[in-house]
Design an enzyme around this catalytic site. Structure first.
Site, PDB file in Angstrom:
ATOM      1  N   LYS A  22     -15.617  35.098  27.199  1.00  9.87           N
ATOM      2  CA  LYS A  22     -16.679  34.262  27.777  1.00  9.87           C
ATOM      3  C   LYS A  22     -17.188  33.244  26.756  1.00  9.87           C
ATOM      4  O   LYS A  22     -17.270  32.051  27.037  1.00  9.87           O
ATOM      5  CB  LYS A  22     -17.848  35.155  28.232  1.00  9.87           C
ATOM      6  CG  LYS A  22     -19.117  34.387  28.550  1.00  9.87           C
ATOM      7  CD  LYS A  22     -20.257  35.288  28.989  1.00  9.87           C
ATOM      8  CE  LYS A  22     -21.043  35.939  27.888  1.00  9.87           C
ATOM      9  NZ  LYS A  22     -22.110  35.120  27.288  1.00  9.87           N
ATOM     10  N   ASN A  23     -17.544  33.733  25.558  1.00 10.86           N
ATOM     11  CA  ASN A  23     -18.207  32.854  24.603  1.00 10.86           C
ATOM     12  C   ASN A  23     -17.266  31.854  23.926  1.00 10.86           C
ATOM     13  O   ASN A  23     -17.717  30.966  23.209  1.00 10.86           O
ATOM     14  CB  ASN A  23     -18.977  33.678  23.562  1.00 10.86           C
ATOM     15  CG  ASN A  23     -20.203  34.329  24.192  1.00 10.86           C
ATOM     16  OD1 ASN A  23     -20.592  33.980  25.312  1.00 10.86           O
ATOM     17  ND2 ASN A  23     -20.802  35.283  23.491  1.00 10.86           N
ATOM     18  N   CYS A 116     -35.352  34.093  26.537  1.00 12.81           N
ATOM     19  CA  CYS A 116     -34.711  35.036  27.450  1.00 12.81           C
ATOM     20  C   CYS A 116     -35.054  36.437  26.977  1.00 12.81           C
ATOM     21  O   CYS A 116     -35.752  36.607  25.985  1.00 12.81           O
ATOM     22  CB  CYS A 116     -33.210  34.809  27.533  1.00 12.81           C
ATOM     23  SG  CYS A 116     -32.334  35.334  26.079  1.00 12.81           S
ATOM     24  N   ARG A 121     -35.055  32.442  21.148  1.00 16.33           N
ATOM     25  CA  ARG A 121     -33.840  31.631  21.095  1.00 16.33           C
ATOM     26  C   ARG A 121     -34.119  30.114  21.110  1.00 16.33           C
ATOM     27  O   ARG A 121     -33.739  29.404  22.044  1.00 16.33           O
ATOM     28  CB  ARG A 121     -32.875  32.043  22.224  1.00 16.33           C
ATOM     29  CG  ARG A 121     -32.535  33.516  22.145  1.00 16.33           C
ATOM     30  CD  ARG A 121     -31.556  33.950  23.178  1.00 16.33           C
ATOM     31  NE  ARG A 121     -30.203  33.544  22.876  1.00 16.33           N
ATOM     32  CZ  ARG A 121     -29.159  33.805  23.663  1.00 16.33           C
ATOM     33  NH1 ARG A 121     -29.344  34.468  24.792  1.00 16.33           N
ATOM     34  NH2 ARG A 121     -27.954  33.428  23.332  1.00 16.33           N
ATOM     35  N   ASP A 304     -23.808  41.545  19.754  1.00 18.78           N
ATOM     36  CA  ASP A 304     -23.387  41.777  21.142  1.00 18.78           C
ATOM     37  C   ASP A 304     -22.751  43.160  21.331  1.00 18.78           C
ATOM     38  O   ASP A 304     -22.397  43.525  22.456  1.00 18.78           O
ATOM     39  CB  ASP A 304     -22.399  40.679  21.590  1.00 18.78           C
ATOM     40  CG  ASP A 304     -23.089  39.332  21.759  1.00 18.78           C
ATOM     41  OD1 ASP A 304     -24.327  39.305  21.803  1.00 18.78           O
ATOM     42  OD2 ASP A 304     -22.383  38.313  21.836  1.00 18.78           O
ATOM     43  N   ARG A 396     -22.208  38.349  34.661  1.00 21.66           N
ATOM     44  CA  ARG A 396     -22.207  37.126  33.853  1.00 21.66           C
ATOM     45  C   ARG A 396     -21.141  37.198  32.766  1.00 21.66           C
ATOM     46  O   ARG A 396     -20.653  36.157  32.325  1.00 21.66           O
ATOM     47  CB  ARG A 396     -23.572  36.941  33.174  1.00 21.66           C
ATOM     48  CG  ARG A 396     -24.689  36.632  34.151  1.00 21.66           C
ATOM     49  CD  ARG A 396     -25.945  36.248  33.412  1.00 21.66           C
ATOM     50  NE  ARG A 396     -25.606  35.304  32.363  1.00 21.66           N
ATOM     51  CZ  ARG A 396     -26.300  35.150  31.248  1.00 21.66           C
ATOM     52  NH1 ARG A 396     -27.382  35.858  31.030  1.00 21.66           N
ATOM     53  NH2 ARG A 396     -25.928  34.271  30.342  1.00 21.66           N
TER      54      ARG A 396
END
Ligand code: EPU
Length: 417
Positions: A22-23, A116, A121, A304, A396
């Site tokens: 994803k990233n 968030c 952030r 993560d 997500r």
């Protein structure tokens, strides 16, 4: 809204393929804004964040098509400098359009992403860097407004290592006049993957993967056809699942070299890990040893993976300390794990975890993407049934997670709430 029901107590075994990261995919898809022509991306994971990115790119004027794991993007008709609140608020990584829009359209108006669940952030370093490249930046009505007739290379120092900040400035500097040096840059594999793609587009970027990246601006970039690198966090989550359930899981299509910090800690926890070129086999120990971790920018232990590793430590044989140094509020999963019987005490940015013989199934609430994954992992080793609510966070960032777990013999079922 869907929920996931996990029946605990099964030993997981088998082989699964890891999806594209994803990233890495998010900045790479967004980098298509720097080119005029048809880009083709393969191994793109089917995730909500990818769909949100495609909608955002269409909003800017790009033509986007998705076909299985292949996404094509043509930004030849890029014309809209505005990324509105409704699109940006869904996904913080949307801020990555700022650099490319200013570089190509000479102006951008991008909604501030806001905080968030895991922390405030801020994006001050993205903005400071763009200002150093000569952009005039104003904050108006919740939007960043940036203008620059021509960006000019500059020497930029990040006082905090920022992944998307490094990526945003790398993209902007690729089309700037002259040389930009990014110091204390992020070294994540996803940053290297973006630099590789930009170089294939005709950019001149040296040093990605080290803390000093040098970008010599070019006048234009051309479209590419590339494949997205494997997701090291998805892989890591399944590696923890093997260790947790005394399982035996082989991951294919992964990149073991990107996961050294996790592999080291899992070995200390007692897992046997066999590595070959693009695959990793993890055999869980009978007794999980307690291991301390501290999250750090790459190549340190990834934030993560913090929540998932905490679940492993919750059923380990002793005391462990997990320090979170990247985000100030990334322990939200702790209260949910406590509801499942975990013995965890938080003190500032550290969590002290006393391993318990088992966890007990309970209804729990997911608060963010990685917290969702950790609650499913906890369900795998809990006695009885665990119901994970608000699983949209999971969608997500994890492609077909419950199907992959099912393939490994777990009972992980998605139902309508
Ligand atoms: N920071 C600032 N100012 C800035 C930018 C960052 O102070 O202008 C601070 C942040 O507040 C944080 C630290 O720097 O304390 C690191 O944040 P970073 O900018 O590196 O995070 P990010 O780029 O917003 C990416 C990943 C995250 C991952 C972090 C850290 C993407 C799209 N997101 O976020 O992924 O946790 O790096 O590795 O690449 C996830 O996938 O679940 C996720 C949250």
């Amino acid at each position: 809204m869907d929920k996931i029901i996990v029946e605990g107590g099964r030993t997981l075994s088998g082989v699964i393929a890891i999806s594209g990261a994803k990233n890495a995919a998010l900045p790479i898809l967004i980098s298509s804004l720097l080119t005029d022509g048809l880009n083709t991306y393969n191994n793109v994971p089917d995730l909500k964040d990818i769909h949100s990115t495609c909608v955002l790119l269409q909003n800017q004027g790009a033509h986007v098509e998705m076909n299985g794991d292949c996404v094509t993007i043509d930004a030849g008709d890029l014309h809209n400098p505005e990324a509105p609140y409704d699109l940006v608020r869904k996904m913080r990584a949307s801020i990555l359009v700022l650099g490319p829009l200013v570089a190509r359209l000479k102006k951008a108006r991008v909604s501030l992403p806001g905080g968030c669940a895991i922390g405030a952030r801020p994006i001050n370093l993205h903005l400071k860097g763009l200002a150093s490249l000569g952009a005039k930046i104003e904050l108006q009505h919740g939007y960043v407004e940036a203008k620059a007739d021509r960006l000019t290379g500059a020497d930029i120092f990040f006082d905090t290592v920022t992944v998307t900040g490094t990526e945003n400035l790398m993209m902007a500097a690729a089309l700037a006049d002259g040389v930009t040096v990014l110091r204390n840059a992020a070294r994540e594999p996803e940053v290297v993957a973006l630099a590789d793609v930009l170089n294939q587009m005709g950019a001149d970027i040296q040093g990605a993967g080290t803390s000093v990246i040098t970008i010599t601006g070019v006048s234009s970039l051309h479209p590419v056809s590339v494949s997205i690198i494997p997701d090291r966090i998805e892989a890591g989550t399944f590696m923890v699942a093997a260790a947790l359930t005394h399982g035996n899981i082989t991951l294919t299509h992964c990149e073991p070299g990107h996961m050294q910090a996790l592999i080291e800690k899992l070995r200390l926890a007692g897992a046997v890990i066999k590595i070959s070129d693009k695959s990793v086999q993890v055999i869980g120990p009978e007794r999980i040893a307690s291991v301390d971790i501290k999250t750090l920018p790459y190549p340190g232990f990834p934030t993560d993976m913090q929540a998932q590793f905490m679940v492993l430590m919750s059923v380990a044989s002793g005391l462990s300390i997990i320090s979170e140094t990247i985000f100030e509020n990334r322990f939200i999963h702790v209260s949910e794990l406590q509801r499942m019987g975990a013995d965890i005490t938080i003190s500032g940015n550290a969590a002290v975890i006393k391993g318990m013989p088992y966890l007990s199934g309970a209804p729990v609430m997911a608060s963010d993407l990685r917290a969702s994954a950790s609650l499913i992992l906890a369900g795998l080793v809990a006695q009885g049934q665990t119901e994970v609510h608000r699983v949209y966070h999971l969608d997500r960032g994890y492609e077909a997670m419950e199907k992959k777990f099912e393939k490994l013999g777990a009972s992980v079922l998605r139902v309508k709430d």
